[in-house]
Scaffold this motif. Structure first.
Motif, PDB file in Angstrom:
ATOM      1  N   ALA A   1       0.860  -1.178   0.000  1.00 31.69           N
ATOM      2  CA  ALA A   1       0.000   0.000   0.000  1.00 31.69           C
ATOM      3  C   ALA A   1       0.900   1.233   0.000  1.00 31.69           C
ATOM      4  O   ALA A   1       1.930   1.244   0.676  1.00 31.69           O
ATOM      5  N   PRO A   2       0.518   2.257  -0.756  1.00 27.74           N
ATOM      6  CA  PRO A   2       1.334   3.480  -0.784  1.00 27.74           C
ATOM      7  C   PRO A   2       1.542   4.044   0.620  1.00 27.74           C
ATOM      8  O   PRO A   2       0.599   4.150   1.412  1.00 27.74           O
ATOM      9  N   GLY A   3       2.784   4.346   0.931  1.00 26.39           N
ATOM     10  CA  GLY A   3       3.123   4.911   2.230  1.00 26.39           C
ATOM     11  C   GLY A   3       3.151   3.914   3.372  1.00 26.39           C
ATOM     12  O   GLY A   3       3.482   4.269   4.500  1.00 26.39           O
ATOM     13  N   LYS A   4       2.803   2.659   3.102  1.00 23.43           N
ATOM     14  CA  LYS A   4       2.738   1.642   4.164  1.00 23.43           C
ATOM     15  C   LYS A   4       3.797   0.561   4.023  1.00 23.43           C
ATOM     16  O   LYS A   4       4.057  -0.170   4.962  1.00 23.43           O
ATOM     17  N   GLY A   5       4.379   0.423   2.827  1.00 23.81           N
ATOM     18  CA  GLY A   5       5.385  -0.604   2.640  1.00 23.81           C
ATOM     19  C   GLY A   5       4.872  -1.782   1.846  1.00 23.81           C
ATOM     20  O   GLY A   5       3.754  -1.776   1.319  1.00 23.81           O
ATOM     21  N   THR A   6       5.711  -2.815   1.796  1.00 25.16           N
ATOM     22  CA  THR A   6       5.427  -3.989   0.980  1.00 25.16           C
ATOM     23  C   THR A   6       5.772  -5.245   1.762  1.00 25.16           C
ATOM     24  O   THR A   6       6.701  -5.255   2.564  1.00 25.16           O
ATOM     25  N   ARG A   7       5.010  -6.303   1.503  1.00 19.95           N
ATOM     26  CA  ARG A   7       5.262  -7.622   2.095  1.00 19.95           C
ATOM     27  C   ARG A   7       5.283  -8.641   0.962  1.00 19.95           C
ATOM     28  O   ARG A   7       4.336  -8.729   0.172  1.00 19.95           O
ATOM     29  N   VAL A   8       6.378  -9.390   0.867  1.00 16.65           N
ATOM     30  CA  VAL A   8       6.525 -10.463  -0.105  1.00 16.65           C
ATOM     31  C   VAL A   8       6.617 -11.761   0.680  1.00 16.65           C
ATOM     32  O   VAL A   8       7.359 -11.854   1.652  1.00 16.65           O
ATOM     33  N   TRP A   9       5.855 -12.756   0.241  1.00 17.77           N
ATOM     34  CA  TRP A   9       5.787 -14.031   0.952  1.00 17.77           C
ATOM     35  C   TRP A   9       5.830 -15.158  -0.060  1.00 17.77           C
ATOM     36  O   TRP A   9       5.164 -15.092  -1.105  1.00 17.77           O
ATOM     37  N   ALA A  10       6.633 -16.173   0.207  1.00 15.85           N
ATOM     38  CA  ALA A  10       6.715 -17.333  -0.672  1.00 15.85           C
ATOM     39  C   ALA A  10       6.989 -18.570   0.160  1.00 15.85           C
ATOM     40  O   ALA A  10       7.625 -18.492   1.214  1.00 15.85           O
ATOM     41  N   THR A  11       6.488 -19.700  -0.336  1.00 14.79           N
ATOM     42  CA  THR A  11       6.798 -20.975   0.292  1.00 14.79           C
ATOM     43  C   THR A  11       7.402 -21.906  -0.752  1.00 14.79           C
ATOM     44  O   THR A  11       7.161 -21.766  -1.952  1.00 14.79           O
ATOM     45  N   PHE A  12       8.195 -22.855  -0.257  1.00 15.97           N
ATOM     46  CA  PHE A  12       8.847 -23.849  -1.096  1.00 15.97           C
ATOM     47  C   PHE A  12       8.650 -25.206  -0.421  1.00 15.97           C
ATOM     48  O   PHE A  12       8.986 -25.359   0.747  1.00 15.97           O
ATOM     49  N   ALA A  13       8.120 -26.194  -1.155  1.00 16.59           N
ATOM     50  CA  ALA A  13       7.933 -27.541  -0.609  1.00 16.59           C
ATOM     51  C   ALA A  13       9.287 -28.232  -0.502  1.00 16.59           C
ATOM     52  O   ALA A  13      10.023 -28.326  -1.491  1.00 16.59           O
ATOM     53  N   LEU A  14       9.621 -28.692   0.684  1.00 21.97           N
ATOM     54  CA  LEU A  14      10.935 -29.301   0.907  1.00 21.97           C
ATOM     55  C   LEU A  14      11.106 -30.642   0.205  1.00 21.97           C
ATOM     56  O   LEU A  14      12.232 -31.046  -0.080  1.00 21.97           O
ATOM     57  N   ASP A  15      10.019 -31.328  -0.085  1.00 19.97           N
ATOM     58  CA  ASP A  15      10.142 -32.635  -0.736  1.00 19.97           C
ATOM     59  C   ASP A  15      10.183 -32.532  -2.258  1.00 19.97           C
ATOM     60  O   ASP A  15      10.231 -33.527  -2.955  1.00 19.97           O
ATOM     61  N   ASN A  16      10.207 -31.316  -2.786  1.00 20.54           N
ATOM     62  CA  ASN A  16      10.265 -31.119  -4.228  1.00 20.54           C
ATOM     63  C   ASN A  16      11.721 -31.059  -4.673  1.00 20.54           C
ATOM     64  O   ASN A  16      12.521 -30.324  -4.087  1.00 20.54           O
TER      65      ASN A  16
END
Length: 177
Positions: A91-106
């Motif tokens: 959001a403008p003026g509020k910042g950014t959040r990036v989130w990701a997951t990775f399956a360990l058995d892949n």
């Protein structure tokens, strides 16, 4: 280009600095043999809805120096190729959040990589930012706040002393094991 998760951290966190962030949080959570979760959040300028809708496209960048932006698209692609997920909110003026997951058995899931080296490089590269690094697993909780580090070593100027950087890298590596 992005052979491990630490390379993604370097790229995305550096975008936070470019966005004027003063506080950047990097959290890695490892859930047994299930997933590795990466979250990077900042208090930078943020993005409006139009920018956010294009942020994960390789054909969009906010930088004038080049016409493509590959960090977020590669992170999204890597996460999804590994049976994981990707999200971005801002959001403008509020910042950014990036989130990701990775399956360990892949088989395609990248290793965590040199997180100690990545975090030290970020702290040295942008010493006035407040960096907060957290690593959580079922057995371990490790947290490092750059304000505490700066206080312990006697000031920002000591971050670039090789012995200090190597010691900090070693502390982070032990915390991530």
């Amino acid at each position: 280009m992005f052979e491990d998760i630490s390379a993604h951290v370097l790229d995305i966190a550096w975008n936070s600095i470019a966005a004027g962030a003063g506080r950047i949080g990097v959290t890695i959570r490892k859930y047994g043999t299930g997933f590795v979760e990466l979250e990077i959040s900042d208090d930078g300028k943020g993005m409006d809805a139009g920018q956010l809708s294009k942020a994960a496209s390789p054909f969009y960048t906010s930088r004038a120096a080049r016409r493509t932006g590959l960090g977020l698209p590669f992170l999204k692609q890597n996460a999804e190729l590994c049976g994981g997920k990707f999200e971005i909110s801002s959001a403008p003026g509020k910042g950014t959040r990036v989130w990701a997951t990775f399956a360990l058995d892949n088989i395609n899931t990248p290793p965590i990589g040199d997180m100690g080296g990545a975090f030290v490089a970020l702290m040295i590269g942008a010493p006035k930012a407040r960096w907060i690094f957290k690593f959580r697993s079922e057995e371990n909780l490790f947290e490092l706040d750059s304000e505490d580090v700066t206080e312990a070593i006697g000031g920002l100027e000591f971050l670039s002393v090789p012995r200090v950087g190597m010691g900090l890298k070693s502390i982070i590596e032990k915390g991530v094991r």
